[in-house]
Design a protein around this motif. Structure first.
Motif, PDB file in Angstrom:
ATOM      1  N   GLN A 304      43.243  45.496  39.564  1.00 43.89           N
ATOM      2  CA  GLN A 304      44.284  45.636  38.297  1.00 43.89           C
ATOM      3  C   GLN A 304      44.194  47.126  38.020  1.00 43.89           C
ATOM      4  O   GLN A 304      45.241  47.558  37.611  1.00 43.89           O
ATOM      5  N   HIS A 305      43.064  47.863  37.832  1.00 42.75           N
ATOM      6  CA  HIS A 305      43.094  49.111  37.593  1.00 42.75           C
ATOM      7  C   HIS A 305      42.145  49.948  38.479  1.00 42.75           C
ATOM      8  O   HIS A 305      40.980  50.114  37.919  1.00 42.75           O
ATOM      9  N   PRO A 306      42.362  50.035  39.680  1.00 39.37           N
ATOM     10  CA  PRO A 306      41.395  50.755  40.673  1.00 39.37           C
ATOM     11  C   PRO A 306      40.841  52.090  40.198  1.00 39.37           C
ATOM     12  O   PRO A 306      39.947  52.720  40.806  1.00 39.37           O
ATOM     13  N   ASN A 307      41.596  53.025  39.419  1.00 36.92           N
ATOM     14  CA  ASN A 307      41.190  54.073  38.903  1.00 36.92           C
ATOM     15  C   ASN A 307      40.473  54.037  37.673  1.00 36.92           C
ATOM     16  O   ASN A 307      40.146  55.307  37.284  1.00 36.92           O
ATOM     17  N   ALA A 308      40.175  53.016  37.054  1.00 36.47           N
ATOM     18  CA  ALA A 308      39.653  53.005  35.661  1.00 36.47           C
ATOM     19  C   ALA A 308      37.997  52.945  36.207  1.00 36.47           C
ATOM     20  O   ALA A 308      37.337  52.914  37.102  1.00 36.47           O
ATOM     21  N   GLN A 309      37.274  53.518  35.016  1.00 36.68           N
ATOM     22  CA  GLN A 309      35.618  53.655  35.186  1.00 36.68           C
ATOM     23  C   GLN A 309      35.189  52.309  35.459  1.00 36.68           C
ATOM     24  O   GLN A 309      35.188  51.563  34.659  1.00 36.68           O
ATOM     25  N   THR A 310      34.248  52.392  36.241  1.00 40.50           N
ATOM     26  CA  THR A 310      33.469  50.924  36.554  1.00 40.50           C
ATOM     27  C   THR A 310      32.378  50.804  35.895  1.00 40.50           C
ATOM     28  O   THR A 310      31.715  51.994  35.478  1.00 40.50           O
ATOM     29  N   MET A 311      32.087  49.848  35.532  1.00 38.65           N
ATOM     30  CA  MET A 311      31.084  49.500  34.498  1.00 38.65           C
ATOM     31  C   MET A 311      29.706  49.614  35.585  1.00 38.65           C
ATOM     32  O   MET A 311      29.642  49.545  36.727  1.00 38.65           O
ATOM     33  N   ASN A 312      28.625  49.693  34.824  1.00 39.09           N
ATOM     34  CA  ASN A 312      27.233  49.683  35.419  1.00 39.09           C
ATOM     35  C   ASN A 312      26.863  48.684  36.475  1.00 39.09           C
ATOM     36  O   ASN A 312      26.724  47.507  35.781  1.00 39.09           O
ATOM     37  N   ILE A 313      26.936  48.790  37.503  1.00 40.44           N
ATOM     38  CA  ILE A 313      26.389  47.712  38.432  1.00 40.44           C
ATOM     39  C   ILE A 313      25.197  48.033  39.238  1.00 40.44           C
ATOM     40  O   ILE A 313      25.025  47.597  40.461  1.00 40.44           O
ATOM     41  N   SER A 314      24.495  49.040  38.707  1.00 40.85           N
ATOM     42  CA  SER A 314      23.104  49.349  39.463  1.00 40.85           C
ATOM     43  C   SER A 314      22.508  48.083  39.789  1.00 40.85           C
ATOM     44  O   SER A 314      22.214  47.008  39.043  1.00 40.85           O
ATOM     45  N   PRO A 315      21.678  47.939  41.254  1.00 39.34           N
ATOM     46  CA  PRO A 315      21.456  49.098  42.098  1.00 39.34           C
ATOM     47  C   PRO A 315      22.509  49.211  43.046  1.00 39.34           C
ATOM     48  O   PRO A 315      22.283  49.768  44.104  1.00 39.34           O
ATOM     49  N   TYR A 316      23.822  48.483  42.973  1.00 43.80           N
ATOM     50  CA  TYR A 316      24.940  48.529  43.808  1.00 43.80           C
ATOM     51  C   TYR A 316      25.891  49.875  43.709  1.00 43.80           C
ATOM     52  O   TYR A 316      26.063  50.220  42.488  1.00 43.80           O
ATOM     53  N   SER A 317      26.488  50.370  44.808  1.00 47.08           N
ATOM     54  CA  SER A 317      27.699  51.219  44.674  1.00 47.08           C
ATOM     55  C   SER A 317      28.776  50.550  44.970  1.00 47.08           C
ATOM     56  O   SER A 317      28.852  49.855  46.191  1.00 47.08           O
ATOM     57  N   VAL A 318      29.886  50.966  44.505  1.00 52.10           N
ATOM     58  CA  VAL A 318      31.314  50.423  45.109  1.00 52.10           C
ATOM     59  C   VAL A 318      31.473  51.015  46.559  1.00 52.10           C
ATOM     60  O   VAL A 318      31.633  52.389  46.756  1.00 52.10           O
ATOM     61  N   GLY A 319      32.004  50.013  47.368  1.00 48.56           N
ATOM     62  CA  GLY A 319      32.521  50.470  48.715  1.00 48.56           C
ATOM     63  C   GLY A 319      33.923  50.287  48.869  1.00 48.56           C
ATOM     64  O   GLY A 319      34.564  50.487  47.946  1.00 48.56           O
ATOM     65  N   LYS A 320      34.443  50.045  50.055  1.00 47.59           N
ATOM     66  CA  LYS A 320      35.617  50.013  50.300  1.00 47.59           C
ATOM     67  C   LYS A 320      36.139  48.482  49.772  1.00 47.59           C
ATOM     68  O   LYS A 320      35.597  47.416  49.825  1.00 47.59           O
ATOM     69  N   SER A 321      37.495  48.341  49.666  1.00 49.52           N
ATOM     70  CA  SER A 321      38.125  47.016  49.220  1.00 49.52           C
ATOM     71  C   SER A 321      38.837  46.432  50.375  1.00 49.52           C
ATOM     72  O   SER A 321      39.528  47.388  50.971  1.00 49.52           O
ATOM     73  N   ILE A 322      38.992  45.175  50.618  1.00 45.47           N
ATOM     74  CA  ILE A 322      39.772  44.634  51.580  1.00 45.47           C
ATOM     75  C   ILE A 322      41.091  43.907  50.912  1.00 45.47           C
ATOM     76  O   ILE A 322      40.983  43.265  49.970  1.00 45.47           O
ATOM     77  N   THR A 323      42.040  44.308  51.477  1.00 44.36           N
ATOM     78  CA  THR A 323      43.449  43.653  51.029  1.00 44.36           C
ATOM     79  C   THR A 323      43.385  42.232  51.723  1.00 44.36           C
ATOM     80  O   THR A 323      43.511  41.906  52.820  1.00 44.36           O
ATOM     81  N   ALA A 324      44.186  41.394  50.974  1.00 44.96           N
ATOM     82  CA  ALA A 324      44.819  40.156  51.412  1.00 44.96           C
ATOM     83  C   ALA A 324      46.447  40.247  51.052  1.00 44.96           C
ATOM     84  O   ALA A 324      46.762  40.363  49.986  1.00 44.96           O
ATOM     85  N   ASN A 325      47.268  40.148  51.736  1.00 42.97           N
ATOM     86  CA  ASN A 325      48.654  40.115  51.587  1.00 42.97           C
ATOM     87  C   ASN A 325      48.903  41.491  50.958  1.00 42.97           C
ATOM     88  O   ASN A 325      49.883  41.342  50.210  1.00 42.97           O
ATOM     89  N   GLY A 326      48.079  42.483  51.455  1.00 37.71           N
ATOM     90  CA  GLY A 326      48.641  43.708  50.869  1.00 37.71           C
ATOM     91  C   GLY A 326      48.366  44.325  49.632  1.00 37.71           C
ATOM     92  O   GLY A 326      48.286  45.348  49.224  1.00 37.71           O
ATOM     93  N   VAL A 327      47.230  43.456  48.913  1.00 36.99           N
ATOM     94  CA  VAL A 327      46.558  43.623  47.672  1.00 36.99           C
ATOM     95  C   VAL A 327      45.278  43.418  47.638  1.00 36.99           C
ATOM     96  O   VAL A 327      44.593  42.626  48.506  1.00 36.99           O
TER      97      VAL A 327
END
Length: 520
Positions: A304-327
């Protein structure tokens, strides 16, 4: 005009008689029509009187039942008593009775008077024709009052169609005269018509409003958005509500009646919070479940908003997103020793129709065993990663997991809504083919994955490492028990309670996160 009206703008910046004070009073009635199981004894807001009930029975594999009521009262700053026709379709009824996937178009019924080339949803056209006699019969209680029609989410298109049906000069099924000068207010409503029909309705019913939270520059509620269907035109004048993103950028919050009321300076009335409990079963970790629910929330945000600030998900870090049908549909997260893949649920009306509602089973062969799988889930997982690309979502997902895994020893799959069903299917496919060794699977309010044969294969493949986390009042979590040919997967983990500011249909990943929080 209400002073609240500086909070909205029309799509073409034209002058409008839309009144947000009226919208604030109509939305709770639309919500009641959707959520009330007993309209005979429905509790209306103070000052409102029920005049009649509207309904039609569902048709399995075609459309859900429609319900609603006609009531009298005062709305906004209008000092005179008016009548409101509130129409409703609840989510579980849609899921139980409509299983055909993509919404197909058909020429509009003759009562519309629409010009040649006008197309409307086959499903909604049939639904409205089924409820039309009951609707017109209720109007004998109008007694000359001004009529407004309203609906939210799935029932919004019915309100738009009713406004066209009840316009001045039209006739009912038994040649009744229409009340005329009708207005319609539809909230968070998907497109069900082509441009020809939409232009015709806007001309015939100028006071028909399609209200959406967000603007073209700041999209918030993605449910009304359509991608590439031929039925891609909103009915009525588009009203955009300015609002800020919530901390949990998830669709079931942003399409809720409470969110819309806040966007219009109204006052929501959420259910009283109640303490609850999380069932403890062997192998289940509440801490992991809480972390994974938050990862699912961020996967929604990555679409929805890939450039928005991500909430705290410690101890994980955000990696790559995988698309289905281009999204973006799934996102990889990594910690020091673990990799987690979180699959989001449906965000747009088209995704809900194409994937979630495409629920007649299909037979697949996994690990040499034939199993019945939810068609929309299978189409998504084995379908293309990008439009026009021969690489499948499954292939792209596996490649990105292998690239990010490194020396991490744990692989988790998690998902919400249809993302939960995809997480189950992906884990079974990869584990059975020895492509990956899955540590465990956690799903939240997952839509049905498959039949008894798939349930048995999952149980044999994952012994006490696959957990279906479900709220006791989430209707999506119960669909496997009501849809023919499906079975609930092991192991079920029940979550009870009502968190603060919970909202219908009690399916949001935010509510799951709040209830699973170990601090609660």
């Amino acid at each position: 005009m209400s002073p609240l009206n500086d909070r909205y703008r029309t799509s073409d910046d034209s002058d409008s008689v839309f009144d947000s004070a009226i919208a604030v009073d109509l939305l709770p009635l639309a919500q009641l029509a959707m959520t009330s199981s007993d309209l005979t004894n429905v509790f209306l807001p103070p000052g409102w009187n029920k005049l009649a009930i509207v309904n039609c029975a569902p048709q399995p594999f075609q459309y859900p039942g429609v319900k609603g009521f006609l009531a009298s009262g005062r709305v906004g700053n209008d000092t005179s008593t008016s009548a409101v026709l509130a129409l409703g379709i609840d989510w579980s009824s849609w899921m139980q009775y409509y299983m055909n996937g993509s919404i197909q178009g058909t020429p509009a019924s003759s009562w519309t008077g629409a010009p040649s080339g006008s197309l409307i949803s086959l499903t909604y056209n049939a639904m409205y024709n089924a409820v039309r006699a009951s609707l017109w019969d209720s109007l004998k209680f109008l007694s000359g009052k001004k009529l407004r029609v309203t609906g939210v989410s799935l029932s919004g298109p019915l309100a738009q169609m009713a406004a066209l049906d009840l316009r001045s000069g039209n006739k009912g099924p038994t040649q009744q005269s229409a009340p005329g000068n009708v207005e319609s207010y539809a909230f968070s409503t998907g497109a069900i018509a082509n441009s020809a029909f939409a232009a015709y309705l806007k001309n015939e019913v100028p006071n028909s409003y399609a209200i959406i939270a967000g603007t073209e520059d700041n999209k918030i509620d993605f449910f009304p958005l359509n991608n590439n269907s031929e039925l891609n035109s909103e009915l009525g004048e588009l009203i955009e509500l300015s609002s800020s993103l919530p901390e949990f950028d998830v669709p079931w919050i942003e399409r809720s009646a409470d969110f819309y009321l806040k966007a219009m300076n109204g006052v929501p009335n959420p259910p009283p919070s109640q303490s609850g409990a999380v069932e403890q079963v062997p192998g289940f970790s509440r801490q992991l479940a809480f972390q994974f629910a938050n990862l699912c929330a961020v996967s929604y945000q990555r679409f929805q908003h890939p450039n928005a600030q991500t909430m705290n998900i410690s101890p994980y870090s955000v990696g790559k997103s995988i698309t289905a049908n281009g999204v973006n549909f799934a996102t990889i997260y990594t910690s020091v020793d673990s990799l987690a893949v979180a699959f989001r649920g449906a965000c747009t009306w088209q995704e809900f129709a194409d994937y979630v509602s495409n629920s007649q089973t299909k037979t697949l062969t996994i690990s040499g065993t034939n199993v019945s799988v939810h068609t929309g889930t299978a189409n998504l997982f084995y379908g293309p990663s990008d439009t026009g690309d021969s690489t499948t979502f499954k292939e792209k997902l596996l490649s990105e997991i292998q690239a990010a895994l490194g020396d991490r020893t744990n692989i988790y799959f998690t998902g919400h809504d249809i993302g939960g069903a995809v997480a189950n299917l992906a884990a079974l496919d990869f584990e059975s083919s020895n492509s990956l060794s899955i540590t465990s699977v956690y799903t939240f309010g997952a839509t049905p994955t498959g039949g008894p044969d798939l349930k048995n294969l999952m149980a044999n493949t994952f012994s006490q490492t696959c957990f279906q986390v479900n709220r006791s009042i989430d209707p999506f979590a119960k669909l496997s028990n009501v849809l023919i040919g499906y079975a609930s997967l092991d192991t079920q983990v029940s979550v009870t309670g009502i968190p603060v500011n919970d909202c219908y249909p009690y399916h949001s990943i935010k509510s799951y996160s709040n209830l699973l929080d170990p601090k609660e």
